[in-house]
Design an enzyme around this catalytic site. Structure first.
Site, short mmCIF file in Angstrom:
data_model
loop_
_atom_site.label_atom_id
_atom_site.label_comp_id
_atom_site.label_asym_id
_atom_site.label_seq_id
_atom_site.Cartn_x
_atom_site.Cartn_y
_atom_site.Cartn_z
N CYS A 1 0.85 -1.23 -0.08
CA CYS A 1 0.02 -0.02 -0.03
C CYS A 1 0.83 1.20 -0.04
O CYS A 1 1.58 1.40 -0.93
CB CYS A 1 -0.93 -0.12 1.20
SG CYS A 1 -2.48 1.03 0.96
N HIS A 2 0.86 2.03 1.04
CA HIS A 2 1.73 3.30 1.08
C HIS A 2 2.99 3.17 1.82
O HIS A 2 3.66 3.66 1.94
CB HIS A 2 0.96 4.31 1.97
CG HIS A 2 -0.14 4.88 1.50
ND1 HIS A 2 -1.26 4.44 1.26
CD2 HIS A 2 -0.41 6.15 0.57
CE1 HIS A 2 -2.21 5.49 0.58
NE2 HIS A 2 -1.45 6.37 0.23
#
Length: 248
Positions: A178-179
């Protein structure tokens, strides 16, 4: 081998998330949607372990701070622990901030990190080791979960950057979802590599010198990256394949 006890899907769901009054990522919706990756996440989260000793003797660091995405950290932590690994939540010490910044942290932040579901606060998770005392030789692999706030703060911690860089240079599985790849960007390990991330920060990986295919999980040597919570099973599987080559 003894047959694992049958898991209660309802109880499991209650452990993984609660009702949300604000915009959030719903584990329930993720695992019940009719998509291939959703079905993989459902099995990953709810099926009993096929081999509780699969990862016995392996030590995994999940490096994060406040704002970590709940399904990513709990899903990875529970699956790894249920398959025999020792799993540590590794986080920075909160420390002191200049009063002009106006920052305020509850006392619990000294020993726990706060998980989130997109924009909703979730549960507190106990820190097992601080980044200023964790060393690459202590672990067989590292995972950087997402949640927008978490890696944006974590990338500012020099000890976290050093740990990620040391794991990568030691050829140990260095994973992000994801991030979480923001920490890899700040650690300077993506130039010339293949990696993916959540769609809205793929441009950041490109700017850091990476080639970024839009695929659920991208493996480039010991660098393992994934895009979104429903890609978690593929990222963990790729990590396990490197930890236990005979399982490929």
């Amino acid at each position: 081998m003894d047959t694992p006890p049958k898991f209660s899907a309802f109880n499991r769901m209650q452990q993984l998330m609660s009702t949300s009054p604000v915009p959030s990522i719903s584990t329930e919706l993720l695992v019940t949607a009719d998509g291939e990756l959703n079905r993989e996440l459902n099995a990953f989260l709810f099926d009993p372990p096929t081999d509780p000793h699969l990862l016995r003797g392996k030590r995994i660091a999940i490096c994060c701070t406040n704002g970590v995405e709940e399904v990513e950290i709990l899903g990875a932590h529970r699956w790894l622990a249920e398959h025999g690994a020792t799993v540590h939540i590794v986080a920075p010490r909160i420390g002191d901030f200049h009063p002009t910044l106006g920052l305020r942290f509850p006392p619990q932040c000294a020993t726990h990190v706060l998980a989130i579901r997109l924009m909703e606060n979730a549960g507190w998770l106990k820190i097992d080791r601080y980044t200023d005392e964790a060393k690459a030789e202590d672990y067989d692999a590292i995972i950087l979960p997402g949640g927008c706030w978490n890696p944006d703060a974590l990338r500012m911690d020099p000890h976290a950057r050093d740990l990620v860089r040391a794991m990568f240079e030691a050829k140990k599985p260095t994973c992000a979802i994801c991030h979480g790849q923001w920490v890899m960007v700040s650690a300077g390990i993506l130039k010339g590599r293949r990696a993916t991330a959540v769609w809205n920060i793929q441009i950041d990986l490109q700017n850091a010198g990476a080639t970024v295919p839009d695929e659920p999980c991208v493996v480039d040597g010991n660098l393992i990256t994934a895009r979104f919570p429903y890609d978690l099973p593929r990222m963990v599987k790729a990590m396990v394949q490197q930890l236990i080559p005979e399982k490929r």
